[in-house]
Design a protein around this motif. Sequence first.
Motif, short mmCIF file in Angstrom:
data_model
loop_
_atom_site.label_atom_id
_atom_site.label_comp_id
_atom_site.label_asym_id
_atom_site.label_seq_id
_atom_site.Cartn_x
_atom_site.Cartn_y
_atom_site.Cartn_z
N CYS A 139 -10.67 12.36 -1.15
CA CYS A 139 -11.59 12.38 -0.04
C CYS A 139 -11.23 11.06 0.79
CB CYS A 139 -13.00 12.43 -0.36
SG CYS A 139 -13.46 10.97 -1.28
N PRO A 140 -11.76 11.02 1.83
CA PRO A 140 -11.45 9.68 2.93
C PRO A 140 -11.84 8.60 2.25
CG PRO A 140 -11.99 11.60 4.28
CD PRO A 140 -12.23 12.07 2.82
N ALA A 141 -12.96 8.76 1.63
CA ALA A 141 -13.49 7.28 0.80
C ALA A 141 -12.76 6.82 -0.19
CB ALA A 141 -14.95 7.61 0.38
N ASN A 142 -11.94 7.75 -0.96
CA ASN A 142 -11.00 7.32 -1.78
C ASN A 142 -9.63 7.16 -1.54
OD1 ASN A 142 -12.88 7.36 -3.84
ND2 ASN A 142 -12.74 9.53 -4.16
N LEU A 143 -9.24 6.97 -0.20
CA LEU A 143 -8.07 6.82 0.53
C LEU A 143 -8.15 5.57 1.12
CD1 LEU A 143 -6.87 10.32 1.80
CD2 LEU A 143 -5.98 8.74 -0.21
N THR A 171 -17.51 17.43 -11.91
CA THR A 171 -18.61 17.83 -11.23
C THR A 171 -19.10 16.75 -10.35
OG1 THR A 171 -19.93 17.35 -12.97
CG2 THR A 171 -19.04 19.76 -13.00
N GLY A 172 -18.83 15.64 -10.11
CA GLY A 172 -19.18 14.63 -9.37
C GLY A 172 -18.25 14.49 -8.12
N ALA A 173 -17.43 15.26 -7.93
CA ALA A 173 -16.43 15.05 -6.83
C ALA A 173 -17.46 15.08 -5.34
CB ALA A 173 -15.61 16.25 -6.85
N THR A 174 -16.68 14.77 -4.58
CA THR A 174 -17.28 14.56 -2.96
C THR A 174 -17.65 15.91 -2.59
OG1 THR A 174 -16.07 12.36 -2.57
CG2 THR A 174 -17.25 13.44 -0.75
N PRO A 175 -18.77 16.55 -2.21
CA PRO A 175 -18.88 17.79 -1.54
C PRO A 175 -18.00 17.88 -0.46
CG PRO A 175 -21.05 16.55 -2.13
CD PRO A 175 -19.93 15.46 -2.17
N GLY A 176 -17.68 19.09 -0.42
CA GLY A 176 -16.93 19.67 0.75
C GLY A 176 -15.31 19.49 0.47
N TYR A 177 -15.01 18.53 -0.18
CA TYR A 177 -13.48 18.40 -0.26
C TYR A 177 -12.91 18.91 -1.64
CZ TYR A 177 -14.08 14.91 3.41
OH TYR A 177 -14.25 14.13 4.57
N ALA A 178 -13.59 19.26 -2.47
CA ALA A 178 -13.23 19.72 -3.83
C ALA A 178 -13.28 21.49 -3.74
CB ALA A 178 -14.04 19.49 -4.91
N PRO A 179 -12.27 22.15 -4.11
CA PRO A 179 -12.19 23.47 -4.00
C PRO A 179 -13.53 24.11 -4.95
CG PRO A 179 -10.56 22.99 -5.32
CD PRO A 179 -11.17 21.60 -5.05
N PRO A 180 -14.14 25.28 -4.73
CA PRO A 180 -14.88 25.73 -5.37
C PRO A 180 -14.57 26.16 -6.83
CG PRO A 180 -14.53 26.91 -3.33
CD PRO A 180 -13.50 26.14 -3.30
N GLU A 181 -13.53 26.33 -7.20
CA GLU A 181 -13.12 26.67 -8.52
C GLU A 181 -13.29 25.18 -9.44
OE1 GLU A 181 -10.91 29.45 -6.12
OE2 GLU A 181 -11.30 27.54 -6.05
N LEU A 182 -13.09 24.29 -8.82
CA LEU A 182 -13.20 22.97 -9.53
C LEU A 182 -14.69 22.59 -10.15
CD1 LEU A 182 -11.75 20.26 -10.18
CD2 LEU A 182 -12.48 19.16 -8.23
N GLY A 183 -15.02 22.49 -11.12
CA GLY A 183 -16.24 22.36 -11.68
C GLY A 183 -16.99 23.71 -12.28
N ARG A 184 -16.24 24.68 -12.06
CA ARG A 184 -16.71 25.89 -12.57
C ARG A 184 -16.02 26.54 -13.98
NH1 ARG A 184 -16.33 30.08 -7.50
NH2 ARG A 184 -17.86 29.18 -6.03
N GLY A 185 -15.24 25.27 -14.32
CA GLY A 185 -14.69 25.47 -15.73
C GLY A 185 -13.37 26.24 -15.63
N ALA A 186 -12.97 26.50 -14.33
CA ALA A 186 -11.26 26.77 -14.09
C ALA A 186 -10.26 25.62 -14.76
CB ALA A 186 -11.32 27.07 -12.80
N PRO A 187 -9.28 25.97 -15.10
CA PRO A 187 -8.56 24.84 -15.62
C PRO A 187 -7.96 24.02 -14.33
CG PRO A 187 -7.65 27.01 -16.59
CD PRO A 187 -8.61 27.32 -15.58
N VAL A 199 -8.06 19.47 3.11
CA VAL A 199 -9.24 19.24 4.06
C VAL A 199 -9.53 17.89 4.61
CG1 VAL A 199 -11.95 19.01 3.55
CG2 VAL A 199 -10.42 20.70 2.19
N VAL A 200 -9.02 16.84 3.94
CA VAL A 200 -8.69 15.57 4.59
C VAL A 200 -8.21 15.72 5.82
CG1 VAL A 200 -8.02 13.15 4.22
CG2 VAL A 200 -9.19 14.46 2.42
N ALA A 201 -6.83 16.11 5.97
CA ALA A 201 -6.12 16.33 7.04
C ALA A 201 -6.96 17.28 8.16
CB ALA A 201 -4.78 17.24 6.76
N LEU A 202 -7.60 17.91 7.88
CA LEU A 202 -8.63 18.82 8.74
C LEU A 202 -9.64 18.04 9.62
CD1 LEU A 202 -8.70 21.80 10.22
CD2 LEU A 202 -10.33 22.35 8.27
N VAL A 203 -10.22 17.18 8.58
CA VAL A 203 -11.17 16.09 8.80
C VAL A 203 -10.76 15.15 10.04
CG1 VAL A 203 -12.95 14.39 8.20
CG2 VAL A 203 -12.76 16.99 6.99
N LEU A 204 -9.53 14.63 9.48
CA LEU A 204 -8.92 13.63 10.40
C LEU A 204 -8.58 14.19 11.67
CD1 LEU A 204 -6.64 11.85 7.81
CD2 LEU A 204 -9.11 10.96 8.41
#
Length: 689
Positions: A139-143, A171-187, A199-204
């Motif tokens: 996310c932008p805060a981690n770049l 599960t503590g990823a920044t909301p909006g930037y992580a895909p929905p599959e992240l945190g649902r148990g998907a590999p 998503v970062v590119a679209l926000v910028l």
Amino acid sequence: MASAAPGVVIAERYRLEAELGDGTQGKLWRASDQLAAEAPIVLRQLGPDQDQPRLQELWAQLRGVLHPQVPRFGEVISRDGDLWLVREWQGGRTYRELIEARRERQLVFGNGEVMLLLRQLLPVLAVLHGQELVHGDLCPANLLRRDRDGLPVLLDFGLTTGLGNDSRAATGATPGYAPPELGRGAPAAAWMDLYSLGVVALVLLSGEEPAGLLDPASLSWRWPSGLALDPPFQAAIERLISADPARRFSSAGNALEAFQQLPMPESTGPVPRADRTVVLVPPPAAASPAQQIQLPQTQPAAAEPTPSPQPVPPVLARSRQQNKEEAVEGRLWPLVVTLALSAVVGISLGWWLLGRSSAPSDTQAEVPLQQLPSSLPPAEVDQRQQLLNRLRALQVNRGWFLKLVDSSLLAQFPERGGRLPGDGLEDAPLRRVWNELAEDWLVRVETLPLSLRSRLGGFSAGDWEAQQQRLAGQGLSPPVLRQLVSGNAQNLLPGRAGKDIPPEPQRQLWYAAAQQTLENLRIESIEVAPEQARIVSARIQAGGARVFPIRVPKGYRLSLGVNGSPLMQMSVYDSNGTQLEPKGPLRRITVERVEDSQVQVLVSNDGVAAASISLTLQVEAPPPEPPPEPRPEPALTEPDAPGLPLVPRTPTAPNQPIRPGGEAEQQPSRPANPPPAPPRPIAPPAPPP
């Protein structure tokens, strides 16, 4: 978690300076290393109630990630039940801070700026995924945009997990930037980081937050209205954030290859928002008659009476000491006046360089007194002075750099007709854009070594021609060399890959890129005998290139296979510089017929580490020419009666009679080769008398 405060020394080495943040993955501290001249570092503090074993194991894996855009990870310290993780400090501003700063000015990141960011970050993700790790919170805060060289740096690896592991650890990823599959148990998979990067590119590009761009019902992304992108660039970003697994990029290397094939926009600076309300270039308002200042009419003053001459008092006698003192003062006055004039001239010259306001022409309309340009605010003066100080510290030609920024600003705002912003309040937004462009150009210039920075503004065409002649003697054609330099000048001059040499003042950066390219260029000639295979191995440094002039018998066929890193690219030319194979990934090619006995193979390493390549070559004789086509047989006519053989059709003679059925009557003709006449009998010889 044990209490800690600034001033506490950890492991008798790291002194805490300030707390940077507190989250689910522990506290972040800025500290100084007492054993390394108080070098700044970052410490992450984990309490007993946090997942210490996972992060301790992760820290050992992160030590193997060696990339200049990833902080180096240090030791793990256990103290009073807490775990302290050490990593390298990176100075700069996060992209979250850059977004907020530009939002105040109603600016967003331009297309070229975002494309450059993607090209610089995808190799980092390729290295991270190569270590079988997924960042998980991009996310932008981690770049971070690093102050030293302007490159983006990846931060905050607290939610990093291994490829194929359960992604619920993130599960503590920044909301909006992580895909929905992240945190649902998907590999955990590499495409999840690519999704966050999209998503970062679209926000910028849009300046909006993910919550305003994502449809909560369909979980599909809404493309911002008014955002104009090239269709290929937009399609590539849509593939990054696509919910369809079939459309996603399979790896960061494939995504990097796709973005490298797109043309780079000319401008890589910020652009105004599509919905901005601040007008950067307000139209000049005509002053009303009521606003014009009426100067008071001054009456001529009455002539003053000439004073009558007063009698001159007698000159008093002076002592010898007074004469000496006045003589000394008389000799000091010229020096004092000279110093004062020098100070005035220096201050005036400095303000002229800082202001750089365009002088009004003789034909310019008269400006009312209220609209006269005012001096720069103190904050802008300080900012401009800091820029000049940085140029002096970097040993960059100040005059050339100011021309570079001026030309970029005028190219971005052609409606100004070549007029630079002045000191007035109406040009304050333009001066902010000028400062942004200056910062962007300075970041690029800082990447050059001192030996090249100090020569900017002094490169000449003669230097480039001398280099061309030297390399031409080694078998490298000038078109191939120009193509190589233009491709490597992307970091300094984005959008000019494969184009001609740019005009001044950008040409100086092109010359600097050429000089830097030639320092990392190696030429290795290869000669292959007919009907013989050959394997050649070589090693290419990071950011370097290697040219292989291959000598082949004229008219023969060349089969070439190049294997190496996926971050390498190759192109093939003939001896005249004509491109036989376009620039692309390493592959196997065949040149059916070598016309001029030489083929030039150019291989460049776009990665951040040296890598090896291998070339497999085989020269084969040209295929034999096909035999000549047989001459066509004469057409045959249909027989008059069944069972008769076909006879050749003969043309009708002019006076040949026609049968009643419409066919020409065949006249008897002599055979072409009549049979020979029988031999005449020979009479027996007469008996002798």
